[in-house]
Design an enzyme around this catalytic site. Sequence first.
Site, PDB file in Angstrom:
ATOM      1  CG  ASP A  36      -2.048   0.968   1.150  1.00 26.63           C
ATOM      2  OD1 ASP A  36      -1.845   2.087   0.648  1.00 26.63           O
ATOM      3  OD2 ASP A  36      -3.151   0.608   1.593  1.00 26.63           O
ATOM      4  CB  THR A  72      -6.504   1.907   0.327  1.00 27.57           C
ATOM      5  OG1 THR A  72      -5.343   2.636   0.716  1.00 27.57           O
ATOM      6  CG2 THR A  72      -6.268   0.423   0.558  1.00 27.57           C
ATOM      7  CG  ASN A  93      -9.734   4.207   1.431  1.00 30.74           C
ATOM      8  OD1 ASN A  93      -9.790   3.564   0.384  1.00 30.74           O
ATOM      9  ND2 ASN A  93      -8.622   4.780   1.840  1.00 30.74           N
ATOM     10  CG  ASP A 196      -1.096   4.218   2.992  1.00 27.14           C
ATOM     11  OD1 ASP A 196      -1.175   5.023   2.048  1.00 27.14           O
ATOM     12  OD2 ASP A 196      -1.890   4.208   3.946  1.00 27.14           O
ATOM     13  CG  HIS A 200      -1.087   8.367   5.317  1.00 26.71           C
ATOM     14  ND1 HIS A 200      -1.601   9.336   4.492  1.00 26.71           N
ATOM     15  CD2 HIS A 200      -1.633   7.196   4.901  1.00 26.71           C
ATOM     16  CE1 HIS A 200      -2.419   8.777   3.610  1.00 26.71           C
ATOM     17  NE2 HIS A 200      -2.454   7.476   3.838  1.00 26.71           N
ATOM     18  CG  ASP A 243      -2.995   1.291  -2.598  1.00 30.54           C
ATOM     19  OD1 ASP A 243      -1.796   1.639  -2.580  1.00 30.54           O
ATOM     20  OD2 ASP A 243      -3.699   1.266  -1.571  1.00 30.54           O
TER      21      ASP A 243
END
Length: 447
Positions: A36, A72, A93, A196, A200, A243
Amino acid sequence: MRLELFLVVVAVVCAAGKPTSKAAAGRNKLLLISFDGFRWDYDQDVDTPNLDQLVQDGVKAKYITPPMLTMTSPSHFTTITGRWVEDHEVVHNMMFDDKTNLKLPHKLTLKKSSWWNKRVLPLWITAQNQGLKTASFHFPGGGANYSGQVVDRALFEEFDFPDDNETEWRANIDKVLSWFSEEDFHFVTLYYGEPDNVGHAKGPDHPDRKKIIRQIDRTIGYLREAITRYNLTDSLNVILTSDHGMTTVKKRPQVDEVIINKYLDLFKFTSFEILDYGGFGILTPKKGMEQEVFDALSKVPNVTVYRKNDLPESFHLAKSERLPPIVVVADLGFNLNSRFIVYVNKGDHGYHNAEMDMKMIFRAFGPDFKKNFLSEPFDSIHIYPLMCKLLQIEPAPHNGSLSVTENLLLGPEGPAGTEGPESGGLQGARVSVALLLSMLLFMFNVL
């Protein structure tokens, strides 16, 4: 004498006429792994010997483009269905209902079949309906019930799952490979929540992002060693992808906030909104107030506002029944907020899929893939027909095209099950049968 000779030759003819292609002996298996948030260039500023080796031992795309939305669940479901978001209707999501104001967090949404089972069947179910065994390990959509059909084996990602535990990552690989080698699964999807999370929390330029990329590279090395250990080298194809990408949203001391409530009284004009989710937002105006909402949002700096019916055709979103009437897309690096500055992420996605920071990786290797082959970029929607080709199944209706990705595969001798003079397939068998029949007639004439 003639009868004995006839029986011998017939036996030889029958043996020669039996197809010896891999399709007859057993098709190759397929493992799809998604990391991800793995941006297309994340391996370019980190030492990644195992990913580098894959360039020599398999195929690499310069990058691939996710669907719009660059989130995602929508992106993963496009990969596993080969359908645009407006077709499969996983438009966020979060599971939401703009009439009841229901909003469920991402990981709770993963267990809600009503969110996933809308219009199309994912590849797991299509493959199972054609006799294959499939499994999903944390992959979005894998745990849903599709009108009474479920994936043969599905594991959910728990709410507090440790996304960055390297020991756990290796254990997951061993478990999945054992499904292939010991239980004869044909198609398995494996999902990892990094890079991911670190993207973030820390931003794509943070040293911790590079640290997790090195961990992913070690995991790829472990995967390749494990494939050999489980005796799957000659029978398992592997696709590595993602993704979406990631971009920095805190380039200066002050976050680039776009607080919609400064420009639009959300309490007065809207009945529903999701605006605290990176670069993408959706709103439902109160009855009769759509024009006022659109006009107010059009004055907001650093965003583009669309009526759903006027979304660009390239977004493949306008036909969605589930998407609310107003869509807001922030400029790259600007994040949306509804009423207050509550945003803490230093990196995010959800932006326009044409932005290079939203592009993602693609690597593949195995018996059916070329070696040392660099592909031009392509859209992720074309992965679906490629997977169907590898699994030798008839695809469900989809928006992708095999012509985009079939150049990643071997030529006449592959993939498994294709005919060719070097594959021992039906073409070679037909030649052998014709030759032996000629010999049979000749010997009868002689005798």
